[in-house]
Design a protein around this motif. Sequence first.
Motif, PDB file in Angstrom:
ATOM      1  N   VAL A 154       0.840  -1.198   0.000  1.00 43.35           N
ATOM      2  CA  VAL A 154       0.000   0.000   0.000  1.00 43.35           C
ATOM      3  C   VAL A 154       0.877   1.251   0.000  1.00 43.35           C
ATOM      4  N   GLU A 155       1.928   1.245   0.800  1.00 45.33           N
ATOM      5  CA  GLU A 155       2.820   2.407   0.867  1.00 45.33           C
ATOM      6  C   GLU A 155       3.521   2.665  -0.466  1.00 45.33           C
ATOM      7  N   LEU A 181      -0.138   5.029  -1.826  1.00 44.57           N
ATOM      8  CA  LEU A 181       0.220   6.356  -1.326  1.00 44.57           C
ATOM      9  C   LEU A 181       0.757   7.276  -2.419  1.00 44.57           C
ATOM     10  N   PRO A 182       1.617   6.804  -3.341  1.00 39.00           N
ATOM     11  CA  PRO A 182       2.054   7.699  -4.417  1.00 39.00           C
ATOM     12  C   PRO A 182       0.896   8.179  -5.302  1.00 39.00           C
ATOM     13  N   GLU A 183      -0.079   7.336  -5.499  1.00 37.85           N
ATOM     14  CA  GLU A 183      -1.254   7.734  -6.296  1.00 37.85           C
ATOM     15  C   GLU A 183      -2.043   8.827  -5.588  1.00 37.85           C
ATOM     16  N   VAL A 184      -2.212   8.701  -4.283  1.00 34.62           N
ATOM     17  CA  VAL A 184      -2.894   9.736  -3.497  1.00 34.62           C
ATOM     18  C   VAL A 184      -2.102  11.041  -3.578  1.00 34.62           C
ATOM     19  N   GLY A 228      -2.115  16.180  -4.628  1.00 34.77           N
ATOM     20  CA  GLY A 228      -1.043  17.136  -4.373  1.00 34.77           C
ATOM     21  C   GLY A 228      -0.512  17.089  -2.953  1.00 34.77           C
ATOM     22  N   VAL A 229      -0.421  15.885  -2.415  1.00 37.17           N
ATOM     23  CA  VAL A 229       0.030  15.695  -1.032  1.00 37.17           C
ATOM     24  C   VAL A 229       1.438  15.105  -1.051  1.00 37.17           C
TER      25      VAL A 229
END
Length: 118
Positions: A11-12, A16-19, A24-25
């Motif tokens: 998941v990380e 997370l990269p997609e989010v 823009g986080v």
Amino acid sequence: VPTLRWLTRVVESRVLPEVGRKFGVNVRSLTISDMFVAKYSEDGQMALGEHEDGSPWSFVLLLNEEFDGGGTQFVELDGQPVMQPQKGSSIVFSGKNRHRGCPIVNGTRYILAGFLRA
């Protein structure tokens, strides 16, 4: 659960990269606040009512394909779209988007639901 650390790493590295890209986080600031497997079946919990998640971002990752129906419907977006990712794929969205789990009509659907914070 220590034996599921590999899942957290997946998941990380993938979700997370997609989010980060979509919202823009800074990926380094994102953490998994919770995740669990949910089961939907025609002879058990078939659906999940409208709700908002208690997190800034959420994801749903489809774990199997042996079912009909289901999907995540965003009830306040134009056209109330139903998202049905392919097995191994996920959808990421703001936890403030009102959504629901659509009913299963055949088989059993398994998803990994996750909630993220910065």
